[in-house]
Each structure stands twice: as C-alpha cells, then as structure tokens.
Design a protein around this motif. Structure first.
Motif, PDB file in Angstrom:
ATOM      1  N   PHE A 149       0.821  -1.217   0.000  1.00 12.51           N
ATOM      2  CA  PHE A 149       0.000   0.000   0.000  1.00 12.51           C
ATOM      3  C   PHE A 149       0.857   1.271   0.000  1.00 12.51           C
ATOM      4  N   GLN A 150       2.124   1.153   0.338  1.00 16.32           N
ATOM      5  CA  GLN A 150       2.960   2.329   0.567  1.00 16.32           C
ATOM      6  C   GLN A 150       3.184   3.123  -0.715  1.00 16.32           C
ATOM      7  N   LEU A 151       3.006   4.424  -0.610  1.00 16.90           N
ATOM      8  CA  LEU A 151       3.212   5.324  -1.736  1.00 16.90           C
ATOM      9  C   LEU A 151       4.702   5.590  -1.918  1.00 16.90           C
ATOM     10  N   THR A 152       5.259   5.109  -3.022  1.00 12.28           N
ATOM     11  CA  THR A 152       6.660   5.360  -3.357  1.00 12.28           C
ATOM     12  C   THR A 152       6.757   5.714  -4.837  1.00 12.28           C
ATOM     13  N   MET A 153       7.814   6.415  -5.203  1.00 10.34           N
ATOM     14  CA  MET A 153       8.019   6.749  -6.601  1.00 10.34           C
ATOM     15  C   MET A 153       8.282   5.493  -7.426  1.00 10.34           C
ATOM     16  N   GLU A 154       8.950   4.504  -6.816  1.00 10.04           N
ATOM     17  CA  GLU A 154       9.226   3.254  -7.522  1.00 10.04           C
ATOM     18  C   GLU A 154       7.929   2.550  -7.907  1.00 10.04           C
ATOM     19  N   ARG A 155       6.982   2.548  -6.992  1.00 10.99           N
ATOM     20  CA  ARG A 155       5.697   1.910  -7.277  1.00 10.99           C
ATOM     21  C   ARG A 155       4.960   2.639  -8.391  1.00 10.99           C
ATOM     22  N   LEU A 156       4.958   3.957  -8.371  1.00 12.05           N
ATOM     23  CA  LEU A 156       4.304   4.736  -9.417  1.00 12.05           C
ATOM     24  C   LEU A 156       4.956   4.485 -10.772  1.00 12.05           C
ATOM     25  N   GLU A 157       6.290   4.394 -10.787  1.00 10.79           N
ATOM     26  CA  GLU A 157       7.009   4.151 -12.037  1.00 10.79           C
ATOM     27  C   GLU A 157       6.684   2.770 -12.604  1.00 10.79           C
ATOM     28  N   ARG A 158       6.557   1.766 -11.726  1.00  6.90           N
ATOM     29  CA  ARG A 158       6.236   0.421 -12.194  1.00  6.90           C
ATOM     30  C   ARG A 158       4.892   0.388 -12.912  1.00  6.90           C
ATOM     31  N   SER A 159       3.988   1.275 -12.510  1.00  6.25           N
ATOM     32  CA  SER A 159       2.639   1.280 -13.070  1.00  6.25           C
ATOM     33  C   SER A 159       2.461   2.303 -14.189  1.00  6.25           C
ATOM     34  N   ARG A 160       3.542   2.930 -14.592  1.00  3.14           N
ATOM     35  CA  ARG A 160       3.435   4.032 -15.556  1.00  3.14           C
ATOM     36  C   ARG A 160       2.650   3.637 -16.804  1.00  3.14           C
ATOM     37  N   HIS A 161       2.936   2.467 -17.370  1.00  2.86           N
ATOM     38  CA  HIS A 161       2.335   2.080 -18.641  1.00  2.86           C
ATOM     39  C   HIS A 161       1.260   1.004 -18.476  1.00  2.86           C
ATOM     40  N   VAL A 162       0.794   0.830 -17.242  1.00  3.96           N
ATOM     41  CA  VAL A 162      -0.209  -0.197 -16.991  1.00  3.96           C
ATOM     42  C   VAL A 162      -1.577   0.267 -17.461  1.00  3.96           C
ATOM     43  N   GLU A 163      -2.290  -0.638 -18.114  1.00  2.00           N
ATOM     44  CA  GLU A 163      -3.688  -0.414 -18.427  1.00  2.00           C
ATOM     45  C   GLU A 163      -4.494  -1.419 -17.625  1.00  2.00           C
ATOM     46  N   THR A 164      -5.512  -0.969 -16.937  1.00  2.00           N
ATOM     47  CA  THR A 164      -6.298  -1.856 -16.090  1.00  2.00           C
ATOM     48  C   THR A 164      -7.459  -2.439 -16.873  1.00  2.00           C
ATOM     49  N   VAL A 165      -8.133  -3.380 -16.246  1.00  2.00           N
ATOM     50  CA  VAL A 165      -9.281  -4.011 -16.897  1.00  2.00           C
ATOM     51  C   VAL A 165     -10.350  -2.991 -17.247  1.00  2.00           C
ATOM     52  N   LEU A 166     -10.433  -1.903 -16.479  1.00  2.00           N
ATOM     53  CA  LEU A 166     -11.461  -0.909 -16.758  1.00  2.00           C
ATOM     54  C   LEU A 166     -11.201  -0.140 -18.045  1.00  2.00           C
ATOM     55  N   ASP A 167      -9.945  -0.163 -18.523  1.00  2.00           N
ATOM     56  CA  ASP A 167      -9.672   0.497 -19.783  1.00  2.00           C
ATOM     57  C   ASP A 167     -10.466  -0.143 -20.921  1.00  2.00           C
ATOM     58  N   GLU A 168     -10.773  -1.439 -20.777  1.00  2.00           N
ATOM     59  CA  GLU A 168     -11.556  -2.128 -21.785  1.00  2.00           C
ATOM     60  C   GLU A 168     -13.008  -1.683 -21.763  1.00  2.00           C
ATOM     61  N   TYR A 169     -13.446  -1.123 -20.625  1.00  2.00           N
ATOM     62  CA  TYR A 169     -14.847  -0.790 -20.435  1.00  2.00           C
ATOM     63  C   TYR A 169     -15.055   0.712 -20.276  1.00  2.00           C
TER      64      TYR A 169
END
Length: 450
Positions: free
Chosen positions: A411-431
C-alpha cells in the motif's frame, strides 16, 4: 496543483436520504470561515477522512493537543463513501464488537464465469496452505447448479460461493466518526462542509497553504483523502506530479434502491449480500429495501449516447439505459419475484464515483518530494473493507514517521511503485465506453431493457 473541479450538485443515495436528521452534520459550519492556521488539515470528509480524524483525536494520538481541520467540498460522506453498496468483508469487521455477520453470495450465471470462480477458489485455498493460514475461513463453494439456484434464489446459477461478510450504513458511520472527532476532549477538531479546496501550495516557511472558498488555512501537514478526485490535485505537466495524476482515476457507478414485493419481504427477505456476473452487487438492508448496483461493465451498445465510465467524475446525473437495467434486474434474475405494485421496485436511483487504481491497491503515505503532504486514496472499490485499518495505520505514520506494521507494504506510496505502473492499463480500460459489448452479459442486458 490543478483547481479542484468538484461540482456542488450530486445525486442523493439511499444512505444519504435516510440520515438527514438534526444529528447528521449536514451543512456543518457551512457558512463559517476556516481558521487561519491548523496543525493538520484533512482534505475530504468521506469515510477515509473522518476515520483519520477519529484516530488522530484519540488520547495519545498525533492530534492530541493540536488543531485538526477537516475540509469537505460538499457534506460529510457525500462522495463515493455513501454512493455504493457499503458491504465489507470480515477484514473490516471488529470481532471484539461482536458484529453480526451475514454471508455474501457470489453467483455465477454463466458457465465461463463459474469455471473462472472455481479455479480462483482452488488457487486461493492453495495460497492459504502455502503461507500457513490454517484458521477456518468460513467459505463454501457450491458447484451443483441445482443447489446453487436454491441457495442463491437466482433463476440461472451454475455455481455460487458463500463467505462471511457484513454491511454498514456508511453515511451514519461517517457521521458518527466525525462527531466523535469533533467532540474529542484531547484535540481541537473542526469540520467545515461546503469548503471546496482550490489549491495547495508550499509557503516560504515550509508549511502548506490550503486555499478554500472560505479562506486560507495554513498547516504543517496536509492529508489528501480525496479518492476519485485525487488526480485534480496533481499537474500532469509537472515531472514530479504526472504519475500521481494518472495513477488513480474516477470510475462512474450507478445504484438503485429496490423495494421488494411480499415474495421477498419479511421472512422471505434475502439472507445474503450478493455479487454476480459482471461485478454487480446487492445488499439487503435491515428495513429500507435492497441496494443494487454495479460498476465495471458496459451495459448496452449505447443507442442514445456514449457514456464515459473511466475518468468520468460527474455524479450529478444518471444514465437512462443503466436505470432501466437496474429497474429490471431483480424481476428477471430472482425466482418467483412476482408482480410489483406502485411503490415497489426501483424507487430511487443515484450515481457515485469509485476509483480505478492502476495496480488495484490504495496509495498510502507521504507524497514523494512533498514534505508534509500525505495521501490516502485509490481504494479500487474496496474502501469499506480497508479504510478503517488504513486510517489507523496512517494516524500512526503521522505520529512516528515510520511505516505502520499493520498495513501491507504494497500500500505504501513510493516513486518506484508509481514508475512500475506508468504504462499499466487496467481491466477498466476495456470498459471505458458503454458502446462496447462483453458477450453473454451484454446480450442478457439487451433482452432485459427491450
């Protein structure tokens, strides 16, 4: 940061409509000016914000002997906190309070959905065994279709899963927690409703200046409990804020209050809360009827208008096609529902906002590069189950400066975590658009609203 765009207009939910008495905190300090200074400012008076205020104002907590100010753009619990099903898993229930539990019945109406649920169930059991979780889990998987129909009372059910759960009247919960904070003898806690925040800026003395429609308040620490509106506090054009702007997005949801006919009232009332194919959910309230809603599938092909799902932060209106679907849901899904007279069936419909977090987990902790600014948002539809323990942990973080041991490190907010998700598309992007179709469920919906 960007200006806060939240409209003062919003639809009214069942939970809000049934908590409007003199003790409800509606319009609390609506016409008052905010104080010039505070020790801690909490932006957002939903379940997260008021829970944090409660824990900060206990004896020995970080807010003891200090001024804590809660700023809410509308009224307490007026956002997603009081707009959805308000069901919680056992992880959100205090066993010491002897809270009576009910079962959640997760129904699979399609063969494909059933196969997926069975596979997930056995994967979950294997994970429990791998990590040495031996305590009874109280979960039962029913794979015989006839038994699944009998237990769920659905006309069509390939399987269903029962698990311990509970439901809560979220608006009354928000009100009670906020009132406890205000009345605390250990802190000076004040709530200001109808006080939308328009900017948060660092001052020359290292504090944060929070600008509202009722004046500015300066504080050493500010905590954003803004969930669906979080992106508006961070500039997508600034390198140190772009990922915070894009990581959490609002996701539109719609619910209806269903007054059941005699066939589903009294001793015939539903015994469970429900989840069904397509992420629809249903809660049988103690006396007010059934709250039915959903949020992550396109319902129809969109004959009238294209409705944006993800990124839509307008909860002041309802979608006509979705309203029709909800009005017909119980009549077509439940066995022997029967006829409805005037005053039964869908009697109230409203919309609300949840969040689409890129990694499906909340962001909790101090914002990287912004000393004294904290964030707790992005609960991805699981706020009622997680917020209380997160608020308790964040209150500890504010006191010690250390990560709270009761919270998952994920759950911890870190810059590393944000960077890992930079190009992530979630299932909701389909909807993201209600014009799309998702196979069997979409065809079922088409037949229901004709």
């Amino acid at each position: 940061m960007s200006a806060f765009p939240q409209s003062s207009e919003s639809t009214v939910s069942h939970w809000q409509a049934t908590n409007r008495g003199r003790d409800s905190l509606y319009g609390h300090n609506k016409d008052a000016s905010v104080p010039h200074e505070a020790d801690i400012v909490i932006v957002g008076g939903g379940t997260m914000g008021v829970s944090l205020a409660y824990f900060l104002t206990r004896e020995g907590a970080e807010g003891a002997g200090k001024k804590v100010v809660v700023l809410e753009a509308r009224d307490v619990g007026s956002g997603g906190s009081s707009k959805t099903k308000n069901q919680t898993s056992t992880s959100g229930v205090d066993a010491s309070a002897k809270t009576p539990l009910i079962n959640n019945c997760s129904v699979n109406e399609t063969k494909k959905g059933s196969d997926v649920q069975v596979a997930r169930y056995h994967t979950w059991l294997a994970a429990r065994e791998k990590y040495g979780l031996t305590a009874a889990h109280g979960t039962t998987l029913i794979t015989d279709p006839d038994e699944a129909k009998k237990v769920s009372r659905f006309n069509q059910a390939y399987s269903c899963q029962l698990r311990p759960a509970a439901s809560v009247h979220s608006h009354r919960l928000c009100t009670a927690l906020m009132r406890k904070a205000i009345e605390s003898s250990y802190s000076d806690c004040q709530l200001f409703t109808h006080a939308p925040v328009t900017s948060i800026d660092k001052t020359d003395d290292g504090k944060w200046n929070v600008k509202t429609a009722k004046g500015d308040v300066k504080a050493g620490r500010v905590v954003l409990c803004t969930n669906a509106y979080t992106k508006n506090f961070y500039d997508p054009e600034k390198k140190d804020e772009e990922l915070l702007h894009s990581h959490i997005r609002p996701a539109y949801a719609q619910c209806s209050l269903i007054t059941p006919p005699p066939t589903y009232s009294g001793l015939n009332a539903l015994k469970h809360t429900y989840n069904a194919d397509g992420s629809f959910y249903l809660v049988q309230t103690p006396s007010g009827g059934i709250v039915l809603g959903g949020w992550n599938l396109p319902l129809v092909k969109g004959r009238e208008k294209t409705y944006q799902r993800v990124g839509n932060d307008d909860d002041s209106c309802v979608m006509p096609q979705w309203t029709k679907f909800l009005a017909n849901y119980c009549k077509t899904r439940f066995a022997n529902w029967g006829d409805q007279v005037h005053g039964e069936g869908a009697t109230r419909t409203w919309s609300g906002l949840m969040t689409d977090s890129k990694d499906a987990l909340p962001l909790v902790g101090e914002v990287p590069g912004k000393d004294g600014m904290f964030l707790s948002a992005g609960f991805h539809g699981h706020g009622q189950s997680r917020i209380i323990i997160v608020a308790q942990g964040l209150a500890g973080i504010l006191k010690t400066g250390q990560w709270a041991s009761q919270l998952p490190v994920s759950f911890q907010l870190t810059m590393e975590r944000l960077e890992r998700s930079r190009h992530v598309e979630t299932v909701l992007d389909e909807y993201s658009d209600l014009k799309e179709e998702i196979g069997d469920v979409a065809m079922q919906v088409e037949s229901m609203i004709r």
